[in-house]
Enzyme design. Sequence first.
Site, PDB file in Angstrom:
ATOM      1  CB  CYS A 341     -36.250  30.819  42.367  1.00 33.43           C
ATOM      2  SG  CYS A 341     -37.370  29.835  41.334  1.00 33.43           S
ATOM      3  CB  CYS A 344     -39.315  32.429  40.570  1.00 30.39           C
ATOM      4  SG  CYS A 344     -39.722  30.836  41.271  1.00 30.39           S
ATOM      5  CG  ASP A 345     -36.988  35.830  41.160  1.00 33.06           C
ATOM      6  OD1 ASP A 345     -38.230  35.929  41.216  1.00 33.06           O
ATOM      7  OD2 ASP A 345     -36.283  35.572  42.147  1.00 33.06           O
TER       8      ASP A 345
END
Length: 518
Positions: A341, A344-345
Site C-alpha cells: 500500500c 499507507c507506507d
Amino acid sequence: MLDAGLKTQLKAYLENITQPIELIASLDEGAKSEELRELLQEIAALSPEKISVNLQGDNARKPSFTIQRVDSDVAVAFAGIPLGHEFTSLVLALLQVGGHPIKMDEAVANQIRSLEGEFVFETYFSLSCQNCPDVVQALNAMAVLNPRIKHISIDGALFQDEVKEREVMSVPAVFLNGEEFHYGRANAEELLAKLGAGDSEEQIAALNDKAPFDVLVVGGGPAGAAAAIYAARKGIRTGVVAERFGGQVLDTMSIENYISVQHTEGPAFAAALEAHVRDYDVDIMNVQRAEELIPGKQIQLKLANGATLKTKSLILATGARWRELGVPGEAEYRNKGVAYCPHCDGPLYKGKDVAVIGGGNSGVEAAIDLAGIVNHVTLLEFGDALRADDVLQRKLTSLPNVTVIKMAQTTEVIGDGSKVTALRYTDRNTDESHEIALDGIFVQIGLVPNNEWLGDVVKRTKYGEIEIDERGQTSVPGVFAAGDATTVPYKQIIIAAGQGATAALSAFDYLIRTSVED
C-alpha cells in the site's frame, strides 16, 4: 488551523460531550508544537464549559497530548497532530473520553471490559494512511471501555528517529507492552482475537445453533453487501459471514467511478456498505473465516473456529487480495520493507530509494505518488511495455527521479535480517542478473481470488476464479458467486455490486423453484 466550516461542524459534535475533559499537551519550542498548541486551544474554545487545556504535560514525546476525563483514569493520547485521515479519530476520542456512548456491539464491548492485565498499546500511523484510523479508533475505544488499557497513537513521519529505531516500515504498526503486536488494518473484534479473547465455546455453540439460512453470503465487500441487501429485501432469512466487512475496498484510497458518487474513499465507502446492510434484518457474523463448503440439499459452511452454519442457498463473494511476488525473501521482509500500500507506507520512506513492481495502472500510480516523497523510484515491469493508461505513462516519464526497467523478472528480496536492503531481478532479454540497492519494495502486480479453501468442490479456472454463468450460478446447485472471486471480467466495485444483486435474485429464484419441486 481549522477553517470556519470545520469549526462549525466540530462545535456541533462537541455538544455531545457529557463529562468534562482536559487536553494535556507536552510541547517543546518547535514549529510542530506551536501548531499543536494552536489546534488544542481552538478545540477548547469551541466548548469552554467542557474542555480545558493544560500545557504542562510531561510526555517524553513532543509534541503530544493526552485527552483525559477529569477526575478519572479514562484517557487516550496522540503524539503528533492528528489531522488528515486521523482527524476523525481525534473527534471520536474527544467524544468518547467525554462520555459519549461508543458505537460497538455490546458483546464485543463486554469482552473488552472483562480483559484482565495491563495493556499499553502504541500505534504508529501516517496521515495519508486510510487503513490506520480503524486501528487507532478501535484501540482508543478499548482504552475508554477498560482503564487497564492505555493507548497512544504516534505519527511515524513526525517521529522518524523512533520509527527507525523500532524498524517500523509499514503502518499501522501496533506495539503491545513494547513488543510488536500487529501490522495492518484491524477492528476491535480482530484485536480481541489476537489477544486471545476471540470465539469462546459459548460463541461457537451459538453459531452452531443458528437456524438454517435461506441465503448465506460469504464475504462483506461490494458484491457481498449487495447480495445481502437484495436477499433481505425479499423477506427471506439472510446471513453474512465476513473476515472484515468492506473487503478490499478498505484498502482503496480514492473511488471516483462509482456512478452517482463523485468521490469517496475506501473506508468511508465500506462503512456505508455495512450501514446499508444493517438497515435490513441480516445476521452479520464478522471476523469469521470460511474453511470448507459441503454441498447438499442443506448446504453446510464450516468456519475456521470449528462452527458450522447451514443454509438452503449460498453466495460466494470472497473477493480478492493483492498478488504476491512469490520470491525468496518476500514473506520474511513483509512489513520490513516489502509493502503493498504506497498510500499507507510511502511517508515512512521519505528521502529513501524504493522500487515498484508492476507497470499497470496501480503500479504507475504508486510510482508517481512515491516520487513526490522518496529520493528515487525504480519501476520494474515484467513485459516489454507498461500497461498503464497513456496519461499516467506521460506523467511518469516527466518525473526526474523515476527509472523504468522493462523485461525485468524479480527473483529475490534481499535484506540484512531485519529490513530490506536490495532487490535482485533478471533481465529477460539477456538472462543477466542484476541487483538494486534500496530500502523498500512496493508490490503492485494485480489480484488473486480468495478461493483456495474451496478446493475442488466448486469448478474454478486455472487462475482460481469461480466459474459462473450469466445468472451467477456455479457448478454446484444452490451455490452462486459474485464479484472479483469469479470469472466476471473487469474487476470493478460497480460491477461487483451488480453481480451481487444478480446472485441474490438468482438464489431467490432457486429457492422458489426448489420449494415447488419439494
